[in-house]
Design a protein around this motif. Sequence first.
Motif, PDB file in Angstrom:
ATOM      1  N   ALA A 145      44.493  41.210  39.676  1.00  0.00           N
ATOM      2  CA  ALA A 145      43.617  40.784  40.775  1.00  0.00           C
ATOM      3  C   ALA A 145      42.152  41.078  40.454  1.00  0.00           C
ATOM      4  CB  ALA A 145      44.021  41.479  42.070  1.00  0.00           C
ATOM      5  N   SER A 172      36.022  34.824  39.501  1.00  0.00           N
ATOM      6  CA  SER A 172      35.437  34.128  40.656  1.00  0.00           C
ATOM      7  C   SER A 172      33.960  34.437  40.771  1.00  0.00           C
ATOM      8  CB  SER A 172      36.149  34.561  41.941  1.00  0.00           C
ATOM      9  OG  SER A 172      37.477  34.148  41.940  1.00  0.00           O
ATOM     10  N   CYS A 200      48.294  35.959  36.726  1.00  0.00           N
ATOM     11  CA  CYS A 200      47.625  36.679  35.647  1.00  0.00           C
ATOM     12  C   CYS A 200      48.403  37.992  35.530  1.00  0.00           C
ATOM     13  CB  CYS A 200      46.171  36.913  36.047  1.00  0.00           C
ATOM     14  SG  CYS A 200      45.205  37.893  34.898  1.00  0.00           S
ATOM     15  N   PRO A 238      42.706  28.205  33.802  1.00  0.00           N
ATOM     16  CA  PRO A 238      43.260  28.874  34.976  1.00  0.00           C
ATOM     17  C   PRO A 238      44.645  28.315  35.290  1.00  0.00           C
ATOM     18  CG  PRO A 238      41.501  27.368  35.603  1.00  0.00           C
ATOM     19  CD  PRO A 238      41.571  27.369  34.108  1.00  0.00           C
ATOM     20  N   GLY A 295      47.699  30.678  39.934  1.00  0.00           N
ATOM     21  CA  GLY A 295      46.798  31.827  40.001  1.00  0.00           C
ATOM     22  C   GLY A 295      47.336  33.091  39.359  1.00  0.00           C
ATOM     23  N   LEU A 353      41.138  33.020  31.335  1.00  0.00           N
ATOM     24  CA  LEU A 353      41.220  32.705  32.768  1.00  0.00           C
ATOM     25  C   LEU A 353      40.202  31.647  33.174  1.00  0.00           C
ATOM     26  CD1 LEU A 353      41.792  36.231  34.322  1.00  0.00           C
ATOM     27  CD2 LEU A 353      43.400  34.318  34.308  1.00  0.00           C
ATOM     28  N   GLN A 354      39.029  31.666  32.550  1.00  0.00           N
ATOM     29  CA  GLN A 354      38.012  30.668  32.884  1.00  0.00           C
ATOM     30  C   GLN A 354      38.356  29.296  32.311  1.00  0.00           C
ATOM     31  OE1 GLN A 354      34.416  32.859  31.563  1.00  0.00           O
ATOM     32  NE2 GLN A 354      33.596  32.177  33.536  1.00  0.00           N
ATOM     33  N   ARG A 365      40.902  38.325  38.205  1.00  0.00           N
ATOM     34  CA  ARG A 365      40.682  37.091  38.977  1.00  0.00           C
ATOM     35  C   ARG A 365      39.406  37.180  39.809  1.00  0.00           C
ATOM     36  NH1 ARG A 365      46.294  37.511  39.573  1.00  0.00           N
ATOM     37  NH2 ARG A 365      46.084  38.343  41.667  1.00  0.00           N
ATOM     38  N   THR A 366      39.157  38.337  40.414  1.00  0.00           N
ATOM     39  CA  THR A 366      37.952  38.526  41.225  1.00  0.00           C
ATOM     40  C   THR A 366      36.702  38.403  40.361  1.00  0.00           C
ATOM     41  OG1 THR A 366      39.144  39.951  42.767  1.00  0.00           O
ATOM     42  CG2 THR A 366      36.734  40.137  42.746  1.00  0.00           C
TER      43      THR A 366
END
Length: 183
Positions: free
Chosen positions: A169, A176, A116, A110, A114, A106-107, A172-173
């Motif tokens: 989610a 971030s 995943c 990406p 968005g 994901l890093q 993803r959080t």
Amino acid sequence: MTNVISYSAALTACEKCHQSKRALELFDEMRERGVEPNVIAYGAVISACELCGNFTKAESVLREAASLLLYESVWRQKFTIDLHDLPVPVARTVVRMTVTDVLDRLQKNPRPDGTCHDLHIITGRGKSSEGGVAVLRPAILEMFQDEYYGKLDCLENSANRGRLRVPAASFRTLVSCMEDPAV
């Protein structure tokens, strides 16, 4: 020692005594002498390293074993890991490695939209465990709490207590937060 059974027994003893350094020495010796490690030998070394907190080495040995298809059944389905029949330290290493791989992907790459996927973790209900008591599910839930400090959700499936789910989610959080610590 001259055969895989003798080495596996010695490696298992190292695991039980939390002697990761000695397990790694024996593992190297085994391979230097041309004795091909089996899944028991790999599992004992992974467990010894994991139990001693040497997670990086445990993951490295697991990756080597996986490249030899020794843990092929763990990753049978995409976005699902099946921990049935794995000892707790190996199961934790599988989960830790899989989470790390998902976060790295994901890093580094990406997706523009968005997207995943949820990660599904099959722990089983404990029917094959001693006394029929689940050991993997509580160990994995505890690991998520201890290592990810609640930043990565691991949810129980109320319809099937032998399955856990890490929501997309949540990944993803966490990514971030890793990119912007102020988040």
